[in-house]
Design an enzyme around this catalytic site. Structure first.
Site, PDB file in Angstrom:
ATOM      1  N   ASN A 279      74.864  57.192 132.553  1.00  0.00           N
ATOM      2  CA  ASN A 279      76.032  57.449 133.391  1.00  0.00           C
ATOM      3  C   ASN A 279      75.629  58.492 134.435  1.00  0.00           C
ATOM      4  O   ASN A 279      75.543  59.677 134.126  1.00  0.00           O
ATOM      5  CB  ASN A 279      77.174  57.959 132.500  1.00  0.00           C
ATOM      6  CG  ASN A 279      78.385  58.399 133.299  1.00  0.00           C
ATOM      7  OD1 ASN A 279      78.490  58.141 134.495  1.00  0.00           O
ATOM      8  ND2 ASN A 279      79.313  59.074 132.633  1.00  0.00           N
TER       9      ASN A 279
ATOM     10  N   LYS B  78      77.233  59.532 136.957  1.00  0.00           N
ATOM     11  CA  LYS B  78      78.368  60.301 137.493  1.00  0.00           C
ATOM     12  C   LYS B  78      78.278  60.367 139.024  1.00  0.00           C
ATOM     13  O   LYS B  78      77.794  59.416 139.639  1.00  0.00           O
ATOM     14  CB  LYS B  78      78.422  61.688 136.836  1.00  0.00           C
ATOM     15  CG  LYS B  78      78.392  61.566 135.309  1.00  0.00           C
ATOM     16  CD  LYS B  78      78.724  62.835 134.578  1.00  0.00           C
ATOM     17  CE  LYS B  78      78.669  62.561 133.080  1.00  0.00           C
ATOM     18  NZ  LYS B  78      79.040  63.699 132.262  1.00  0.00           N
TER      19      LYS B  78
ATOM     20  N   HIS C   9      86.307  57.445 130.283  1.00  0.00           N
ATOM     21  CA  HIS C   9      85.474  58.644 130.172  1.00  0.00           C
ATOM     22  C   HIS C   9      86.382  59.880 130.209  1.00  0.00           C
ATOM     23  O   HIS C   9      87.374  59.903 130.943  1.00  0.00           O
ATOM     24  CB  HIS C   9      84.457  58.689 131.310  1.00  0.00           C
ATOM     25  CG  HIS C   9      83.398  59.732 131.080  1.00  0.00           C
ATOM     26  ND1 HIS C   9      83.638  61.063 131.311  1.00  0.00           N
ATOM     27  CD2 HIS C   9      82.141  59.643 130.605  1.00  0.00           C
ATOM     28  CE1 HIS C   9      82.553  61.755 130.995  1.00  0.00           C
ATOM     29  NE2 HIS C   9      81.629  60.913 130.561  1.00  0.00           N
TER      30      HIS C   9
ATOM     31  N   GLU D  58      86.106  62.627 131.623  1.00  0.00           N
ATOM     32  CA  GLU D  58      86.273  63.212 132.961  1.00  0.00           C
ATOM     33  C   GLU D  58      87.352  62.477 133.745  1.00  0.00           C
ATOM     34  O   GLU D  58      88.079  63.071 134.541  1.00  0.00           O
ATOM     35  CB  GLU D  58      84.927  63.218 133.698  1.00  0.00           C
ATOM     36  CG  GLU D  58      83.980  64.248 133.095  1.00  0.00           C
ATOM     37  CD  GLU D  58      82.505  63.953 133.294  1.00  0.00           C
ATOM     38  OE1 GLU D  58      82.151  63.097 134.119  1.00  0.00           O
ATOM     39  OE2 GLU D  58      81.696  64.592 132.591  1.00  0.00           O
TER      40      GLU D  58
ATOM     41  N   GLU E 125      82.318  60.313 122.519  1.00  0.00           N
ATOM     42  CA  GLU E 125      81.819  61.437 123.316  1.00  0.00           C
ATOM     43  C   GLU E 125      82.701  62.670 123.087  1.00  0.00           C
ATOM     44  O   GLU E 125      83.744  62.820 123.754  1.00  0.00           O
ATOM     45  CB  GLU E 125      81.835  61.085 124.802  1.00  0.00           C
ATOM     46  CG  GLU E 125      80.920  59.931 125.169  1.00  0.00           C
ATOM     47  CD  GLU E 125      80.484  60.040 126.624  1.00  0.00           C
ATOM     48  OE1 GLU E 125      79.275  59.986 126.866  1.00  0.00           O
ATOM     49  OE2 GLU E 125      81.339  60.208 127.503  1.00  0.00           O
TER      50      GLU E 125
ATOM     51  N   GLY F 133      77.733  67.592 128.817  1.00  0.00           N
ATOM     52  CA  GLY F 133      77.190  68.455 129.858  1.00  0.00           C
ATOM     53  C   GLY F 133      77.064  69.909 129.457  1.00  0.00           C
ATOM     54  O   GLY F 133      76.847  70.772 130.311  1.00  0.00           O
TER      55      GLY F 133
ATOM     56  N   SER G  52      75.353  65.534 125.670  1.00  0.00           N
ATOM     57  CA  SER G  52      74.102  66.295 125.569  1.00  0.00           C
ATOM     58  C   SER G  52      73.058  65.590 124.708  1.00  0.00           C
ATOM     59  O   SER G  52      72.275  66.243 124.015  1.00  0.00           O
ATOM     60  CB  SER G  52      74.363  67.710 125.073  1.00  0.00           C
ATOM     61  OG  SER G  52      75.180  68.412 125.997  1.00  0.00           O
TER      62      SER G  52
HETATM   63  P1  PGA Z   1      75.837  64.416 129.170  1.00  0.00           P
HETATM   64  O1  PGA Z   1      77.031  63.426 129.601  1.00  0.00           O
HETATM   65  O2  PGA Z   1      74.764  63.553 128.554  1.00  0.00           O
HETATM   66  O3  PGA Z   1      75.400  65.070 130.449  1.00  0.00           O
HETATM   67  O4  PGA Z   1      76.390  65.373 128.193  1.00  0.00           O
HETATM   68  C1  PGA Z   1      77.377  62.324 128.812  1.00  0.00           C
HETATM   69  C2  PGA Z   1      78.532  61.599 129.456  1.00  0.00           C
HETATM   70  O5  PGA Z   1      79.416  62.256 130.013  1.00  0.00           O
HETATM   71  O6  PGA Z   1      78.608  60.349 129.432  1.00  0.00           O
END
Ligand code: PGA
Length: 254
Positions: free
Chosen positions: A9, A11, A99, A101, A171, A177, A217
Site C-alpha cells: 500500500n 498510500k 483502511h 486512514e 491492521e 506506521g 509495521s
Molecule cells: P505500515 O502501514 O506498514 O507503514 O505500518 C500498513 C498499512 O497502513 O497498510
C-alpha cells in the site's frame, strides 16, 4: 481461495517516475529471486499512477495491480472520485477498502464500506477489506467486540459467492506506521478470531478458504515470524513497500 499473499500500500507517496523505477526493481527481483511457488503479490499505487505502473507488471497476474479506494456509485456527478469500472479498465484486480486512514480522515463508516464492497464486487474486482482496533480499544479490552462489529456491519452482508472474492486485512491502528508491530501472538489471536467469525457467518469451508493478512509495521525483519502463524496468510505493507529490497524480502518470507 486461501493463498500466501503480500500487498504493498503505497498510500500518497511517489511520483510517476519514482513509482515506475520502484515497480521495475520489484518485478526484476521477483523474477530473479523467487524460487518455488510465489505468493500472490499486489501493488497499490495512488490513482494517477495506476496505468503507468500497470504497464510494467506484465501479463502473468503476479504482481497484480490494486487501488487504495473506490467510490460506491457506478458513475456520475461525483467530482474528484474514481469508479470501480474505471479501476478495472486500467488493469486493477484488487481494491483496498476500509483502511483505517480512510475511516479516520475521510469518515468512512461500516455502512458506506458495505456499499463500496458491493460496487467493487459487481465490477469484478477483489476487495482487500481492512479491520483493526485503536490503542484505546485494545487497552479497554474491547478488541474482539470491535472487530466483530466491523466484520458484521461492513462485510457479512455479502453472499457466499461475493465473500469468496474478499481478502481480509487485520491492521491494528496502533501498529500502522508507528514501528510498533503486533506480536505474532497478538496477530494470531485476532486472525483466529476473524476466521472463527467467518465460519459462523458463512461456514467452515469459507473460513478455511479466506486469506487473512496482517498489516502494521510489518517489515523484512518481522515478516517471517508473523507469516509463520497458523492463521496469518501474509501482509498488507505500507512503509516497507516503498523500498524494493525490503518489499521483496517480505514477499520471500513464507
Ligand atoms: P505500515 O502501514 O506498514 O507503514 O505500518 C500498513 C498499512 O497502513 O497498510
Amino acid at each position: 481461495m486461501r493463498q500466501n499473499f503480500v500487498a504493498g500500500n503505497w498510500k500518497m507517496n511517489l511520483t510517476l517516475p519514482e513509482a515506475q523505477a520502484l515497480t521495475s526493481e520489484i518485478v526484476q527481483m521477483m523474477h530473479d529471486e523467487l524460487t518455488g511457488p510465489a505468493p500472490q503479490v499486489v501493488i497499490c499505487p495512488p490513482f494517477p499512477l495506476l496505468a503507468g505502473v500497470g504497464h510494467l507488471l506484465g501479463d502473468s497476474g503476479n504482481p497484480a495491480l490494486g487501488a487504495q479506494n473506490c467510490h460506491q456509485k457506478e458513475s456520475g456527478a461525483y467530482t474528484g472520485e474514481v469508479s470501480a469500472k474505471q479501476l478495472q479498465s486500467v488493469g486493477c484486480k484488487y481494491v483496498i477498502l476500509g483502511h483505517s486512514e480512510r475511516r479516520q480522515h475521510f469518515h468512512e463508516d461500516d455502512a458506506l464500506l458495505a456499499a463500496k464492497l458491493k460496487t467493487v464486487l459487481a465490477a469484478g474486482l477483489k476487495p482487500i477489506f481492512c479491520v483493526g482496533e485503536s490503542l484505546e480499544t485494545r487497552e479497554a479490552d474491547e478488541t474482539f467486540d470491535f472487530i466483530g462489529k466491523q466484520l458484521k456491519d461492513g462485510l457479512f452482508h455479502l453472499s457466499n459467492e461475493e465473500f469468496d472474492q474478499v481478502v481480509i486485512a487485520y491492521e491494528p491502528i496502533w501498529a500502522i506506521g508507528t514501528g510498533r508491530t503486533a506480536s505474532s501472538q497478538q496477530a494470531q489471536e485476532v486472525h483466529a478470531f476473524i476466521r472463527e467469525r467467518v465460519a459462523v457467518a458463512y461456514d467452515a469451508q469459507a473460513a478455511a478458504n479466506t486469506t487473512i493478512l496482517y498489516g502494521g509495521s510489518c517489515n523484512a525483519q518481522n515478516a517471517r515470524e508473523l507469516f509463520s502463524q497458523a492463521d496469518v496468510d501474509g501482509g498488507l505493507i505500507g512503509g516497507a513497500s516503498l523500498k524494493s529490497r525490503d518489499f521483496v524480502e517480505i514477499v520471500k518470507s513464507f
